[in-house]
Every structure is written in structure tokens, then in C-alpha cells.
Design a protein around this motif. Structure first.
Motif, PDB file in Angstrom:
ATOM      1  N   MET A 111       0.823  -1.202   0.000  1.00 50.71           N
ATOM      2  CA  MET A 111       0.000   0.000   0.000  1.00 50.71           C
ATOM      3  C   MET A 111       0.861   1.257   0.000  1.00 50.71           C
ATOM      4  O   MET A 111       0.566   2.236  -0.704  1.00 50.71           O
ATOM      5  CB  MET A 111      -0.931  -0.006   1.214  1.00 50.71           C
ATOM      6  CG  MET A 111      -1.905   1.158   1.247  1.00 50.71           C
ATOM      7  SD  MET A 111      -3.047   1.096  -0.166  1.00 50.71           S
ATOM      8  CE  MET A 111      -3.898   2.650   0.030  1.00 50.71           C
ATOM      9  N   ALA A 112       1.926   1.248   0.789  1.00 50.59           N
ATOM     10  CA  ALA A 112       2.821   2.405   0.828  1.00 50.59           C
ATOM     11  C   ALA A 112       3.397   2.676  -0.558  1.00 50.59           C
ATOM     12  O   ALA A 112       3.448   3.830  -1.014  1.00 50.59           O
ATOM     13  CB  ALA A 112       3.942   2.173   1.841  1.00 50.59           C
ATOM     14  N   PHE A 113       3.794   1.607  -1.224  1.00 49.88           N
ATOM     15  CA  PHE A 113       4.377   1.804  -2.553  1.00 49.88           C
ATOM     16  C   PHE A 113       3.311   2.167  -3.578  1.00 49.88           C
ATOM     17  O   PHE A 113       3.574   2.905  -4.534  1.00 49.88           O
ATOM     18  CB  PHE A 113       5.164   0.571  -2.992  1.00 49.88           C
ATOM     19  CG  PHE A 113       6.501   0.924  -3.573  1.00 49.88           C
ATOM     20  CD1 PHE A 113       7.586   1.151  -2.752  1.00 49.88           C
ATOM     21  CD2 PHE A 113       6.654   1.092  -4.943  1.00 49.88           C
ATOM     22  CE1 PHE A 113       8.821   1.524  -3.287  1.00 49.88           C
ATOM     23  CE2 PHE A 113       7.874   1.465  -5.490  1.00 49.88           C
ATOM     24  CZ  PHE A 113       8.958   1.678  -4.666  1.00 49.88           C
ATOM     25  N   THR A 114       2.103   1.684  -3.382  1.00 49.50           N
ATOM     26  CA  THR A 114       0.986   2.088  -4.250  1.00 49.50           C
ATOM     27  C   THR A 114       0.740   3.587  -4.139  1.00 49.50           C
ATOM     28  O   THR A 114       0.579   4.287  -5.155  1.00 49.50           O
ATOM     29  CB  THR A 114      -0.285   1.319  -3.867  1.00 49.50           C
ATOM     30  OG1 THR A 114      -0.075  -0.081  -4.066  1.00 49.50           O
ATOM     31  CG2 THR A 114      -1.474   1.781  -4.693  1.00 49.50           C
ATOM     32  N   HIS A 146       6.761  12.614 -11.668  1.00 50.85           N
ATOM     33  CA  HIS A 146       8.191  12.472 -11.406  1.00 50.85           C
ATOM     34  C   HIS A 146       8.592  11.000 -11.446  1.00 50.85           C
ATOM     35  O   HIS A 146       7.801  10.120 -11.104  1.00 50.85           O
ATOM     36  CB  HIS A 146       8.544  13.049 -10.032  1.00 50.85           C
ATOM     37  CG  HIS A 146       8.394  14.543  -9.968  1.00 50.85           C
ATOM     38  ND1 HIS A 146       9.346  15.414 -10.445  1.00 50.85           N
ATOM     39  CD2 HIS A 146       7.382  15.307  -9.494  1.00 50.85           C
ATOM     40  CE1 HIS A 146       8.935  16.659 -10.257  1.00 50.85           C
ATOM     41  NE2 HIS A 146       7.746  16.621  -9.687  1.00 50.85           N
ATOM     42  N   ASP A 147       9.822  10.756 -11.861  1.00 51.24           N
ATOM     43  CA  ASP A 147      10.337   9.388 -11.900  1.00 51.24           C
ATOM     44  C   ASP A 147      10.460   8.810 -10.493  1.00 51.24           C
ATOM     45  O   ASP A 147      10.802   9.524  -9.541  1.00 51.24           O
ATOM     46  CB  ASP A 147      11.707   9.337 -12.564  1.00 51.24           C
ATOM     47  CG  ASP A 147      11.627   9.497 -14.079  1.00 51.24           C
ATOM     48  OD1 ASP A 147      10.575   9.147 -14.647  1.00 51.24           O
ATOM     49  OD2 ASP A 147      12.614   9.974 -14.674  1.00 51.24           O
ATOM     50  N   ALA A 169      11.686  -0.926  -3.032  1.00 57.61           N
ATOM     51  CA  ALA A 169      12.423   0.192  -3.624  1.00 57.61           C
ATOM     52  C   ALA A 169      13.681  -0.276  -4.348  1.00 57.61           C
ATOM     53  O   ALA A 169      14.075   0.323  -5.359  1.00 57.61           O
ATOM     54  CB  ALA A 169      12.784   1.195  -2.530  1.00 57.61           C
ATOM     55  N   ARG A 170      14.294  -1.350  -3.863  1.00 60.32           N
ATOM     56  CA  ARG A 170      15.485  -1.876  -4.543  1.00 60.32           C
ATOM     57  C   ARG A 170      15.161  -2.285  -5.970  1.00 60.32           C
ATOM     58  O   ARG A 170      15.982  -2.139  -6.872  1.00 60.32           O
ATOM     59  CB  ARG A 170      16.048  -3.072  -3.772  1.00 60.32           C
ATOM     60  CG  ARG A 170      16.693  -2.719  -2.455  1.00 60.32           C
ATOM     61  CD  ARG A 170      17.395  -3.920  -1.853  1.00 60.32           C
ATOM     62  NE  ARG A 170      18.581  -4.310  -2.618  1.00 60.32           N
ATOM     63  CZ  ARG A 170      19.287  -5.416  -2.399  1.00 60.32           C
ATOM     64  NH1 ARG A 170      18.906  -6.260  -1.459  1.00 60.32           N
ATOM     65  NH2 ARG A 170      20.352  -5.689  -3.106  1.00 60.32           N
ATOM     66  N   GLY A 171      13.948  -2.810  -6.169  1.00 60.24           N
ATOM     67  CA  GLY A 171      13.547  -3.208  -7.517  1.00 60.24           C
ATOM     68  C   GLY A 171      13.409  -2.036  -8.468  1.00 60.24           C
ATOM     69  O   GLY A 171      13.422  -2.230  -9.692  1.00 60.24           O
ATOM     70  N   PHE A 172      13.290  -0.833  -7.921  1.00 58.25           N
ATOM     71  CA  PHE A 172      13.201   0.370  -8.742  1.00 58.25           C
ATOM     72  C   PHE A 172      14.546   1.099  -8.817  1.00 58.25           C
ATOM     73  O   PHE A 172      14.607   2.222  -9.319  1.00 58.25           O
ATOM     74  CB  PHE A 172      12.134   1.312  -8.175  1.00 58.25           C
ATOM     75  CG  PHE A 172      10.733   0.879  -8.493  1.00 58.25           C
ATOM     76  CD1 PHE A 172      10.035   1.456  -9.542  1.00 58.25           C
ATOM     77  CD2 PHE A 172      10.122  -0.118  -7.762  1.00 58.25           C
ATOM     78  CE1 PHE A 172       8.743   1.057  -9.848  1.00 58.25           C
ATOM     79  CE2 PHE A 172       8.824  -0.523  -8.049  1.00 58.25           C
ATOM     80  CZ  PHE A 172       8.128   0.051  -9.093  1.00 58.25           C
ATOM     81  N   GLY A 173      15.580   0.455  -8.310  1.00 59.19           N
ATOM     82  CA  GLY A 173      16.904   1.056  -8.374  1.00 59.19           C
ATOM     83  C   GLY A 173      17.019   2.346  -7.593  1.00 59.19           C
ATOM     84  O   GLY A 173      17.803   3.241  -7.945  1.00 59.19           O
ATOM     85  N   MET A 174      16.283   2.454  -6.502  1.00 55.43           N
ATOM     86  CA  MET A 174      16.296   3.684  -5.719  1.00 55.43           C
ATOM     87  C   MET A 174      17.463   3.708  -4.736  1.00 55.43           C
ATOM     88  O   MET A 174      17.887   2.647  -4.243  1.00 55.43           O
ATOM     89  CB  MET A 174      14.986   3.832  -4.936  1.00 55.43           C
ATOM     90  CG  MET A 174      13.736   3.847  -5.798  1.00 55.43           C
ATOM     91  SD  MET A 174      12.209   4.079  -4.845  1.00 55.43           S
ATOM     92  CE  MET A 174      12.190   5.875  -4.699  1.00 55.43           C
ATOM     93  N   ARG A 175      17.946   4.878  -4.452  1.00 58.18           N
ATOM     94  CA  ARG A 175      18.836   5.057  -3.310  1.00 58.18           C
ATOM     95  C   ARG A 175      17.938   5.116  -2.075  1.00 58.18           C
ATOM     96  O   ARG A 175      16.936   5.842  -2.065  1.00 58.18           O
ATOM     97  CB  ARG A 175      19.632   6.349  -3.436  1.00 58.18           C
ATOM     98  CG  ARG A 175      20.560   6.608  -2.254  1.00 58.18           C
ATOM     99  CD  ARG A 175      21.123   8.011  -2.278  1.00 58.18           C
ATOM    100  NE  ARG A 175      21.982   8.252  -1.125  1.00 58.18           N
ATOM    101  CZ  ARG A 175      22.272   9.456  -0.640  1.00 58.18           C
ATOM    102  NH1 ARG A 175      21.779  10.548  -1.216  1.00 58.18           N
ATOM    103  NH2 ARG A 175      23.062   9.584   0.415  1.00 58.18           N
TER     104      ARG A 175
END
Length: 332
Positions: A111-114, A146-147, A169-175
């Protein structure tokens, strides 16, 4: 067994049927029939007859409620949090308080990521734009967001849910930055997250996701001062507790462009008033506290609450006891 000699469980809202069926195996179930929560006088009446109470996070269970429950032995909260319950009062009255940890971790992280994605990409506004007939042509400047990929995510509270959000978030390559009461070297090694102060996190993050419990020290953890530290394009996500954020300060920050947007599943008062100025803002995605709202998770929560109640009624220590001082040893 005759209902008159069976223990009585008052359940303050309907829930998935398997959980109700489980309760009925060992108790008489007094199920609140209405969609809204019982009002205080109704709660007092039903609790006065109950051996066990299965309540929701929105039900305030205070000393008055417990005093009415002359036979009350256990309060099973249908949630991980339990700030709606006066745990100290329950302990004084020898009433066990239980919760439903672990089972909603992944669902709440989803939900947070949604909310993050919906806020970042203007999804709700785009839905309305399309349904209302404004999509008359493709245009390079329409509904720009925004990306998420490659952006910086700040996680406030790296508990189970915070770590689950970090894995996504790792799956989106985020820092990924985090701040927490205690540094977590194991999570840093596993998830590649970076520890920093709250101030540094707010200054550097494109998205800030809150996953801290509501306690005196986290009440209004994010206020006007903290919002001023954030980037003007940053988006705040809250699936923890409404009062972790100063809602008035957040509304002002969204109105004047101090931050770019927000995705909220929790509010200072629930349900939020339809007249709340926060709901007038187009840069906010709101949801009615549905972080754990999947069939699978809500069923697991109900089954866990039922097992907690059964254990207490049978004289055993419940699996998910909050006020642990009630039992001198795990076997009690």
C-alpha cells in the motif's frame, strides 16, 4: 455447548467469515451488525456482558470501557498498533491485551508503494481527467509527474514494514536512506540502505515514507519545521499513524508548495471530515486506512485475534500478548 455457559465474545465490526467461524467454535459471538462503529454507550452495554472483546484500532478502549466489562479477560485488537487501548489500565485490571503483528507487513508495504507511485505519477488526477472527458489530445505537458526509478527514498522507521518497503524500492533502483531509533547494520548489509539523521533524510529524499509507531516521542514527528527541510518536489507517504504528522502543517505545506505532494492512508481523526481542507488539494492521494485491506491479510488478522482470545479463555498465555507483565512465564 449451550450458549448460556459458553464464554461471550463481543466483536465490534464484521470481518472475514473464517475468523467468525473460528470464534464460534469455542464461544458465543456477539457481532456488531452495523457498518459504523458502536457508539460509546453501545460499546459499554455489549462489553458489560462479554468475557472477551475483539476490537478495531478505531475503537477507544479506555478505563470506562474496562470498568463496564466486569467479566472481561482479554482485549484482542484487530491491528498491529494498540494506541487506542489504555494498556496500563488493562494491566491493572488483569485483562490481557493482544494484537496481530507480522501478518500485515507485506500488504501494508504494498500500500505504501501504491501511494508513492500514484502520487508520483498523478494517477488519481489522470483517472479523473480521462473520465471527465478532458482527454481530447495527447500533449507533452499534460499530467507530468516524477520518476520513481533512480530517485531517493527516505524511510522513517526501519521495522518490518519499513524493511519490506526498502525491498520494493530496490527493484526500482532507488537510493534508500533510513532513520530509526536504533541503527540496523544487518538491514544495511542486506538491503543496501544508508543510515542518517531525520534532518539529513528529509533534505535528501525525493520520497519520504513513514513507518514508525505512534508514541509520545513520535507525535507530530513531521511538523512545519521538518516539512520545510524537504525538497519542494518531495512527496510524503504515511501509512503508519495519522498523528505522526501535524496534519494542519502538512496541509499548509501542500497548499503553498513547500513540498510537492502526499499519499496518505491515515489521518489525525478517522474518518476524516469531508470538509477537511486537505481533501480539496489536487496534489494529495488519500485512502480510507486500507493498508491491510486484502482478503488474505484481513482473514489472517481475524484468525490470529481468535487464537489470542481462545488462549486467554483457556487460561493460557496468548501468542501475541502486549502487556507481558500479566504472565510471569511463557508457559502461564
Amino acid at each position: 455447548m449451550n450458549n448460556s455457559v459458553r464464554p461471550r465474545v463481543f466483536v465490534t465490526r464484521d470481518m472475514p467469515q473464517p475468523a467468525i467461524d473460528r470464534l464460534k467454535e469455542f464461544a458465543y459471538v456477539d457481532l456488531w451488525p452495523a457498518f459504523p462503529a458502536p457508539e460509546k454507550h453501545e460499546l459499554l452495554y455489549h462489553v458489560s456482558q462479554a468475557d472477551a472483546l475483539l476490537c478495531m484500532l478505531s475503537d477507544p478502549i479506555d478505563e470506562e470501557v474496562m470498568a463496564a466489562g466486569k467479566k472481561l479477560r482479554v482485549i484482542a485488537n484487530y491491528a498491529v498498533g494498540y494506541d487506542n487501548i489504555d494498556v496500563a489500565a488493562a494491566t491493572r485490571r488483569n485483562i490481557a491485551v493482544t494484537n496481530t503483528p507480522d501478518v500485515l507487513t507485506e500488504t501494508t508495504a504494498d500500500m505504501a508503494f501504491t501511494l508513492l507511485m500514484a502520487a508520483a505519477r498523478n494517477l488519481i488526477a489522470a483517472d479523473r481527467f480521462t473520465r471527465d472527458g478532458f482527454w481530447i489530445a495527447w500533449h507533452p505537458l499534460v499530467l507530468l509527474g516524477h520518476d520513481v526509478s533512480g530517485a531517493t527514498l527516505g524511510i522513517v522507521g526501519l521495522g518490518r514494514i519499513g524493511q519490506a518497503v526498502a525491498r520494493r524500492a530496490r527493484g526500482f533502483g532507488m537510493r534508500i536512506l533510513y532513520t530509526s531509533r536504533h541503527r540496523n547494520p544487518a538491514a544495511e548489509a542486506e538491503l543496501g540502505v544508508e543510515y542518517c539523521s531525520l534532518e539529513e533524510l528529509l533534505q535528501q529524499s525525493d520520497y519520504v515514507s513513514l513507518h514508525t509507531p505512534l508514541m509520545p516521542e513520535t507525535h507530530h514527528l513531521i511538523g512545519a519545521k521538518e516539512l520545510q527541510l524537504m525538497k519542494p518536489t518531495a512527496i510524503l507517504i504515511n501509512t503508519s499513524r495519522g498523528n505522526v504528522v501535524d496534519q494542519e502543517a502538512l496541509t499548509a505545506a501542500l497548499q503553498d508548495g513547500t513540498i510537492g505532494g502526499a499519499g496518505l492512508d491515515v489521518f489525525k481523526e478517522e474518518p476524516i471530515s469531508p470538509d477537511d481542507p486537505l481533501l480539496e488539494l489536487s496534489n494529495v492521494v488519500v485512502a480510507p486506512h486500507i493498508g491491510s485491506a486484502t482478503i488474505e491479510t484481513r482473514t489472517k488478522m481475524g484468525m490470529m485475534a481468535a487464537e489470542n482470545i481462545k488462549a486467554v479463555l483457556e487460561g493460557r498465555r496468548p501468542p501475541n500478548l502486549v502487556n507481558k507483565d500479566l504472565y510471569s512465564s511463557p508457559s502461564k
